[in-house]
Design an enzyme around this catalytic site. Structure first.
Site, PDB file in Angstrom:
ATOM      1  NE  ARG A  25      -0.723   9.936   5.958  1.00 13.02           N
ATOM      2  CZ  ARG A  25      -0.251   9.536   7.135  1.00 13.02           C
ATOM      3  NH1 ARG A  25      -1.091   9.102   8.055  1.00 13.02           N
ATOM      4  NH2 ARG A  25       1.030   9.555   7.402  1.00 13.02           N
ATOM      5  CE  LYS A  26      -0.995   4.135   1.410  1.00 13.09           C
ATOM      6  NZ  LYS A  26      -2.005   4.684   2.326  1.00 13.09           N
ATOM      7  CB  SER A  27       4.646   8.465  -3.038  1.00 17.51           C
ATOM      8  OG  SER A  27       4.456   7.171  -3.582  1.00 17.51           O
ATOM      9  CG  HIS A  32      -5.691   7.122   1.150  1.00 16.53           C
ATOM     10  ND1 HIS A  32      -4.997   8.068   1.883  1.00 16.53           N
ATOM     11  CD2 HIS A  32      -6.959   7.136   1.616  1.00 16.53           C
ATOM     12  CE1 HIS A  32      -5.816   8.621   2.756  1.00 16.53           C
ATOM     13  NE2 HIS A  32      -7.012   8.081   2.606  1.00 16.53           N
ATOM     14  CB  ALA A  57      -0.935  -0.006   1.211  1.00 16.92           C
TER      15      ALA A  57
END
Length: 382
Positions: free
Chosen positions: A184-186, A182, A158
């Site tokens: 908050r991911k890179s 999502h 994730a």
């Protein structure tokens, strides 16, 4: 590094701009906004970047984990080994299949599953292992394979787009890899996920399962010469598809992935240098065989020697405009899992300590040099 102005620095912020705006014009103007050509383009790019034969986009990483477990045959009576310190979705996906999650403690230094402790939890009912590449650092899948060579490995990547172990990208290390997009991911598509595999049979099964169990895709059916043909449904599937709006954004974001990681890696090094002077803080630790994806920068606070408690420090930072979060949570301490499986917090001391004393601080591609200096100043001034 001083900055007298109070700032408002979020824990994470998606890095989007004109490229993403331009990208969604095509599906909007064409009218093809459900899964279609843009999703396919995103899948092909993601597969090439992560050195796998197949990539299949889905609605989020939780659905990716669910489909991956179904595809390898997980069901009632089976056990699936997972780390005790991870986001709850890792465990939930096992429950969805009617199987039993078996928790293993983490390596307190890397926050990832401890392969040696994993050995003790393998039984005749163990059908899969889900190593989590937490915060962008790959779990030691090579060692896990040595310990459990006959057990299916589903990577929970994730947080790990662009990460690697021994120069092999995350998502290519096990039977199936699962990724999240999502915010908050890179890289992000708002919500969204991806499955990766080198196994043709698994890819075909996953493709059907994400699309109601249909034998052909919507794109194939609508663009084919025989409009009266409906797909066959030989298996019970799910509607876990990604939209072409998301796929178009994913294409634009994926083009930036390596630049995003390079920038985050530089600032992670800055944090490492600054916080090396603070004996009660432990900065991220990993070896040369890893390429960190830097989804998050997570500190570990030693409360025995620290002048301040972790939660008090987090409140202090919040009051001064810096958002923080615990790294993630110890799943075995959450209400459902604690009560259902009769687990005590002390049963997994590494996960318990990470739950209580880890702290993620801002690291993302919308931050400025002044932002990083401000965060470092606040912590170093204690």
């Amino acid at each position: 590094m001083s900055d007298t102005l109070k700032r408002n620095i979020p824990i994470s912020l998606p890095s989007m701009g004109q490229e993403e705006l331009d990208a969604i014009r095509e599906p909007i103007l064409s009218g093809w906004i459900t899964q279609g050509p843009k999703v396919k383009e995103f899948e092909q790019m993601f597969a090439a970047r992560h050195e796998v034969k197949h990539a299949l986009a889905v609605s989020n990483c939780t659905t990716a984990l669910h489909l991956a477990l179904i595809a390898v045959g997980i069901g009632p009576g089976d056990e699936v080994i997972i780390p005790a310190f991870t986001w709850v979705a890792t465990a939930n996906a096992v429950i969805y299949c009617g199987a039993t999650p078996v928790f293993v403690d983490i390596d307190p230094v890397t926050f990832n599953i401890d392969p040696i402790k994993l050995r003790e939890k393998i039984t005749t009912r163990t059908k899969a292992i889900i190593p989590v590449h937490l915060f962008g650092l790959c779990a030691d899948v090579d060692l896990i394979k040595e310990i459990a060579p006959q057990i299916k490995i589903i990577e929970d990547g994730a947080c790990a787009a662009g990460a690697a172990l021994n120069e092999k990208p995350a998502g290519s290390l096990g039977e199936i890899g699962c990724f999240s997009f999502h915010p908050r991911k890179s890289i992000t598509t708002g919500e969204g996920g991806m499955l990766t595999t080198n196994n043709d049979e698994l890819a075909e099964r996953l493709n059907r399962l994400r699309n109601h169990g249909a034998s052909i895709s919507e794109e194939e059916r609508h663009k084919g010469p025989k409009p009266y043909i409906l797909p066959e449904f030989d298996v019970v599937g799910y509607n876990y598809r990604m939209t072409d709006l998301q796929g178009a954004i994913g294409v634009a974001q994926l083009k930036k992935l390596d630049a995003f990681i390079e920038e985050r890696e530089w600032w992670a090094g800055f944090y490492n240098d600054v916080f090396a002077k603070i004996p009660w803080l432990r900065t991220p630790v990993y070896g040369d065989k890893y390429r960190h994806g830097w989804q998050s920068y997570v500190l570990f606070l030693n409360e025995e020697t620290a002048p301040i408690k972790r939660n008090v420090l987090m409140e202090h930072l919040q009051q001064n405009g810096v958002s923080t979060r615990p790294g993630t949570h110890a799943v075995h301490m959450l209400g459902y899992y604690s009560s259902t499986f009769g687990i005590k917090p002390s049963d997994f001391p590494g996960a318990y300590a990470a739950n209580e004393y880890s702290m993620s601080i801002p690291l993302h591609n919308k931050m400025t040099e002044a932002d990083y200096n401000y965060v470092a100043d606040l912590i170093c001034s204690l």
